[in-house]
Scaffold this active site. Structure first.
Site, PDB file in Angstrom:
ATOM      1  N   CYS A  25       0.837  -1.202   0.000  1.00  0.00           N
ATOM      2  CA  CYS A  25       0.000   0.000   0.000  1.00  0.00           C
ATOM      3  C   CYS A  25       0.869   1.248   0.000  1.00  0.00           C
ATOM      4  CB  CYS A  25      -0.902   0.008   1.232  1.00  0.00           C
ATOM      5  SG  CYS A  25      -2.107   1.331   1.149  1.00  0.00           S
ATOM      6  N   ARG A 142      -5.787   8.333   8.410  1.00  0.00           N
ATOM      7  CA  ARG A 142      -5.527   7.820   7.061  1.00  0.00           C
ATOM      8  C   ARG A 142      -4.407   8.656   6.455  1.00  0.00           C
ATOM      9  NH1 ARG A 142      -8.691   3.834   5.442  1.00  0.00           N
ATOM     10  NH2 ARG A 142      -7.968   4.161   3.320  1.00  0.00           N
ATOM     11  N   CYS A 262     -23.622  -9.789   4.666  1.00  0.00           N
ATOM     12  CA  CYS A 262     -23.523 -11.087   5.349  1.00  0.00           C
ATOM     13  C   CYS A 262     -23.962 -11.058   6.807  1.00  0.00           C
ATOM     14  CB  CYS A 262     -22.108 -11.627   5.233  1.00  0.00           C
ATOM     15  SG  CYS A 262     -20.840 -10.497   5.861  1.00  0.00           S
ATOM     16  N   ASP A 284     -12.865 -13.209   4.973  1.00  0.00           N
ATOM     17  CA  ASP A 284     -11.705 -12.392   5.323  1.00  0.00           C
ATOM     18  C   ASP A 284     -11.374 -12.502   6.816  1.00  0.00           C
ATOM     19  OD1 ASP A 284      -9.740 -10.735   4.535  1.00  0.00           O
ATOM     20  OD2 ASP A 284     -10.909  -8.903   4.574  1.00  0.00           O
ATOM     21  N   CYS A 324     -29.743 -15.306  21.074  1.00  0.00           N
ATOM     22  CA  CYS A 324     -30.231 -14.968  19.734  1.00  0.00           C
ATOM     23  C   CYS A 324     -31.507 -15.742  19.396  1.00  0.00           C
ATOM     24  CB  CYS A 324     -29.175 -15.274  18.685  1.00  0.00           C
ATOM     25  SG  CYS A 324     -27.661 -14.340  18.898  1.00  0.00           S
ATOM     26  N   CYS A 327     -34.385 -13.949  20.497  1.00  0.00           N
ATOM     27  CA  CYS A 327     -34.302 -12.484  20.329  1.00  0.00           C
ATOM     28  C   CYS A 327     -35.421 -11.985  19.421  1.00  0.00           C
ATOM     29  CB  CYS A 327     -32.953 -12.130  19.721  1.00  0.00           C
ATOM     30  SG  CYS A 327     -32.806 -10.391  19.296  1.00  0.00           S
ATOM     31  N   CYS A 333     -31.132  -9.711  12.241  1.00  0.00           N
ATOM     32  CA  CYS A 333     -29.736  -9.832  12.647  1.00  0.00           C
ATOM     33  C   CYS A 333     -29.157 -11.224  12.419  1.00  0.00           C
ATOM     34  CB  CYS A 333     -29.682  -9.469  14.136  1.00  0.00           C
ATOM     35  SG  CYS A 333     -28.065  -9.537  14.862  1.00  0.00           S
TER      36      CYS A 333
HETATM   37  C1  LIG Z   1      -7.642  -2.927   4.045  1.00  0.00           C
HETATM   38  S1  LIG Z   1      -8.374  -1.764   3.007  1.00  0.00           S
HETATM   39  C2  LIG Z   1      -7.847  -2.270   1.386  1.00  0.00           C
HETATM   40  C3  LIG Z   1      -8.324  -1.388   0.254  1.00  0.00           C
HETATM   41  C4  LIG Z   1      -7.803   0.029   0.196  1.00  0.00           C
HETATM   42  N1  LIG Z   1      -6.431   0.153   0.490  1.00  0.00           N
HETATM   43  C5  LIG Z   1      -8.648   0.950   1.047  1.00  0.00           C
HETATM   44  O1  LIG Z   1      -8.116   1.548   1.974  1.00  0.00           O
HETATM   45  O2  LIG Z   1      -9.833   1.050   0.746  1.00  0.00           O
HETATM   46  C6  LIG Z   1     -10.084  -2.232   2.982  1.00  0.00           C
HETATM   47  C7  LIG Z   1     -10.915  -1.516   3.999  1.00  0.00           C
HETATM   48  O3  LIG Z   1     -10.575  -1.995   5.292  1.00  0.00           O
HETATM   49  C8  LIG Z   1     -10.629  -0.909   6.175  1.00  0.00           C
HETATM   50  N2  LIG Z   1      -9.823  -1.213   7.348  1.00  0.00           N
HETATM   51  C9  LIG Z   1      -8.489  -1.225   7.464  1.00  0.00           C
HETATM   52  N3  LIG Z   1      -8.106  -1.521   8.706  1.00  0.00           N
HETATM   53  C10 LIG Z   1      -9.236  -1.718   9.404  1.00  0.00           C
HETATM   54  C11 LIG Z   1      -9.500  -2.051  10.766  1.00  0.00           C
HETATM   55  N4  LIG Z   1      -8.523  -2.227  11.644  1.00  0.00           N
HETATM   56  N5  LIG Z   1     -10.787  -2.179  11.132  1.00  0.00           N
HETATM   57  C12 LIG Z   1     -11.800  -2.001  10.250  1.00  0.00           C
HETATM   58  N6  LIG Z   1     -11.608  -1.686   8.957  1.00  0.00           N
HETATM   59  C13 LIG Z   1     -10.337  -1.526   8.543  1.00  0.00           C
HETATM   60  C14 LIG Z   1     -10.082   0.222   5.345  1.00  0.00           C
HETATM   61  O4  LIG Z   1     -10.377   1.495   5.876  1.00  0.00           O
HETATM   62  C15 LIG Z   1     -10.739  -0.008   4.033  1.00  0.00           C
HETATM   63  O5  LIG Z   1     -11.981   0.645   4.002  1.00  0.00           O
HETATM   64  S1  SF4 Z   2      -6.644   0.966   4.945  1.00  0.00           S
HETATM   65 FE1  SF4 Z   2      -5.003   2.445   4.504  1.00  0.00          FE
HETATM   66  S2  SF4 Z   2      -3.060   1.417   4.962  1.00  0.00           S
HETATM   67 FE2  SF4 Z   2      -4.676  -0.126   4.858  1.00  0.00          FE
HETATM   68  S3  SF4 Z   2      -4.575  -0.913   2.828  1.00  0.00           S
HETATM   69 FE3  SF4 Z   2      -6.137   0.707   2.789  1.00  0.00          FE
HETATM   70  S4  SF4 Z   2      -5.050   2.612   2.335  1.00  0.00           S
HETATM   71 FE4  SF4 Z   2      -3.523   1.048   2.841  1.00  0.00          FE
HETATM   72  S1  SF4 Z   3     -18.062 -14.779   9.229  1.00  0.00           S
HETATM   73 FE1  SF4 Z   3     -18.872 -12.711   9.557  1.00  0.00          FE
HETATM   74  S2  SF4 Z   3     -17.801 -11.433   8.051  1.00  0.00           S
HETATM   75 FE2  SF4 Z   3     -17.529 -13.581   7.433  1.00  0.00          FE
HETATM   76  S3  SF4 Z   3     -19.179 -13.937   5.969  1.00  0.00           S
HETATM   77 FE3  SF4 Z   3     -19.908 -14.591   7.982  1.00  0.00          FE
HETATM   78  S4  SF4 Z   3     -20.986 -12.811   8.823  1.00  0.00           S
HETATM   79 FE4  SF4 Z   3     -19.726 -12.099   7.130  1.00  0.00          FE
HETATM   80  S1  SF4 Z   4     -29.494  -8.480  18.434  1.00  0.00           S
HETATM   81 FE1  SF4 Z   4     -28.555 -10.027  17.124  1.00  0.00          FE
HETATM   82  S2  SF4 Z   4     -26.745 -10.708  18.260  1.00  0.00           S
HETATM   83 FE2  SF4 Z   4     -28.114  -9.698  19.713  1.00  0.00          FE
HETATM   84  S3  SF4 Z   4     -29.384 -11.327  20.556  1.00  0.00           S
HETATM   85 FE3  SF4 Z   4     -30.505 -10.440  18.853  1.00  0.00          FE
HETATM   86  S4  SF4 Z   4     -29.966 -11.768  17.130  1.00  0.00           S
HETATM   87 FE4  SF4 Z   4     -28.428 -12.134  18.703  1.00  0.00          FE
END
Ligand SMILES: C[S@@+](CC[C@H](N)C(=O)[O-])C[C@H]1O[C@@H](n2cnc3c(N)ncnc32)[C@H](O)[C@@H]1O
Ligand code: SF4
Ligand code: SF4
Ligand code: SF4
Length: 418
Positions: A25, A142, A262, A284, A324, A327, A333
């Site tokens: 990146c 950022r 999801c 992921d 849940c 719930c 949810c």
């Molecule tokens: C890892 S980035 C990859 C794509 C691209 N570089 C971007 O920033 O959109 C994908 C998304 O994950 C988010 N992200 C990164 N670190 C995160 C974290 N610790 N918790 C939640 N989302 C996060 C980023 O802000 C971005 O929206």
């Molecule tokens: S969230 Fe920021 S550091 Fe992470 S991959 Fe995207 S741009 Fe790069």
């Molecule tokens: S594990 Fe969580 S993030 Fe992954 S597909 Fe299921 S609901 Fe979405």
């Molecule tokens: S709000 Fe969602 S996570 Fe919380 S009890 Fe209800 S179904 Fe489960």
């Protein structure tokens, strides 16, 4: 909307998310789980051309008329335009006739030029742009490797997208600098005309462990409060004028439709998350050996999709915690995300999603207004149905809104208003 970090699936096909350049990146956002490069990408490891072609060929042969690719990073634009030209070439080469091909790409937008934007328009890419709010909020976290904020460059990238009418949405990570600023964020989106927005609570990447619940940098109470404040503005006296993905997904449930995100669905979708080297995982959040499905360069796609580990993964979400099961909001949810369960250290029993309290709060907060919105939309459906010259449903027919109830017990009440 763009598939960003969480998975979206509207059809029964298998979507693919590919980490185009691994973690490379040009930025170094302080919370990023991939910011190991520190904003100095150096040598970029792109997807190997032979793996790319093998995969696209096999995937296209399995698609059911719909092929969807989501390009993720690191920063996917570092792969270069020629890489994506090759992608669309291979997609066209191997797609069976009449296949609908969709490409989405998640980017920090700092590298978008007119040339990129023209390409995105030409091939109908849907672009997810990461932006955490107005200048001072975004630039606190950022940043480049030298700590310089990215806001101005992101907005320049967005201008190129706008000049070329590229569809894009905004992805905002919710952390301590913006979790108390829902109003400011919503006003910012309004001012900038950002009509499609998604929030993601910030994970604490330093505290993540394989097969353990995710850890977050905002509390459930803070996130719940944030969602309620954002909801009030989104609702806009019954006329929402922008798409906020979380609220759109709740509204779908009130309209008896399956959510596309999801965390709101009954089961996790069957998706493939591919590392740059072709290693395949179901999500992921489950990138570890226990859930590795294979490698798309070495294994056949059929074998990967039939891996018993897939079934193990798909079994996680429906194994609901007791709370849940009873719930009142289960239909909205479905227990959230399994990766966020078992939050308590007393791990004998499975606990609900870490954000359960946030979800409950916003579901309760929005319930009556969601019901009203849904009723208005159903009235509109009936109006459109009759306006199109279609017959009024019989009283004992199933209602056309999809509720599963008889018309007489559901939307018949709107007939006088049509
Ligand atoms: C890892 S980035 C990859 C794509 C691209 N570089 C971007 O920033 O959109 C994908 C998304 O994950 C988010 N992200 C990164 N670190 C995160 C974290 N610790 N918790 C939640 N989302 C996060 C980023 O802000 C971005 O929206
Ligand atoms: S969230 Fe920021 S550091 Fe992470 S991959 Fe995207 S741009 Fe790069
Ligand atoms: S594990 Fe969580 S993030 Fe992954 S597909 Fe299921 S609901 Fe979405
Ligand atoms: S709000 Fe969602 S996570 Fe919380 S009890 Fe209800 S179904 Fe489960």
């Amino acid at each position: 909307m763009v598939q960003s970090c969480l998975t979206s699936q509207q059809h029964s096909h298998i979507g693919v998310m590919w980490k185009t350049v691994s973690e490379a990146c040009n930025l170094a956002c302080d919370y990023c789980y991939y910011s190991s490069c520190g904003g100095q990408p150096g040598k970029i490891d792109k997807i190997d051309p032979a793996i790319l072609e093998k995969f696209i060929k096999e995937y296209m042969a399995l698609t059911n008329g719909v092929a969807s690719f989501a390009w993720q990073g690191g920063e996917p634009l570092l792969a270069g335009l020629d890489f994506f030209k090759q992608v669309v070439f291979l997609q066209a080469k191997y797609a069976p006739k009449n296949t609908i091909i969709s490409n989405s790409l998640q980017t920090n937008a700092t590298l978008i030029t007119e040339e990129w934007a023209r390409f995105f328009k030409q091939y109908n890419f849907l672009i997810g742009v990461s932006l955490d709010g107005p200048n001072e909020i975004n630039d606190a976290r950022r940043v480049t490797g030298h700590g310089k904020g990215s806001f101005d460059r992101v907005m320049r990238g967005i201008d190129h997208l706008r000049n070329n009418q590229v569809d894009f949405n905004i992805l905002t990570v919710i952390h301590q600098d913006n979790v108390g600023k829902a109003k400011e964020l919503m006003e910012f989106y309004q001012q900038e005309g950002f009509n499609h927005v998604q929030f993601i609570p910030c994970m604490d990447f330093r505290a993540q462990e394989p097969n353990k619940p995710g850890q977050y940098l905002v509390t459930p109470k803070q996130y719940g409060q944030f969602l309620c404040e954002a909801f009030d503005i989104w609702y806009n006296d019954g006329n929402p004028n922008r798409s906020v993905r979380f609220f759109d997904n709740i509204l779908s449930a009130y309209l008896h439709q399956e959510a596309e995100l999801c965390i709101h669905r009954q089961t996790c979708p069957k998706t493939m998350i591919l590392e740059q080297n072709g290693d395949a995982y179901p999500c992921d959040f489950y990138i570890n050996d226990d859930y590795k499905l294979g490698n798309v360069g070495r294994d056949s796609l059929e074998d990967i999709l039939n891996s018993p580990k897939y079934d193990d993964f798909l079994g996680l979400k429906p194994a609901l915690p007791d709370k849940c099961k009873s719930c009142e909001f289960l239909k909205l949810c479905h227990g959230g995300c399994p990766r966020n369960r078992a939050w308590s250290q007393a791990d004998e029993t499975v606990n609900p999603d870490y954000f359960c309290e946030s979800y409950m709060k916003v579901y309760k907060h929005g319930h009556e207004r969601m019901e009203r919105l849904a009723e208005n939309i159903k009235l509109q459906w009936l109006r459109n149905h009759l306006k199109a010259g279609r017959p009024k449903p019989e009283r004992n027919d199933f209602c056309l809104c999809g509720s599963g109830k008889k018309f007489k017990k559901c939307c018949e009440k709107f007939v006088q208003m049509v």
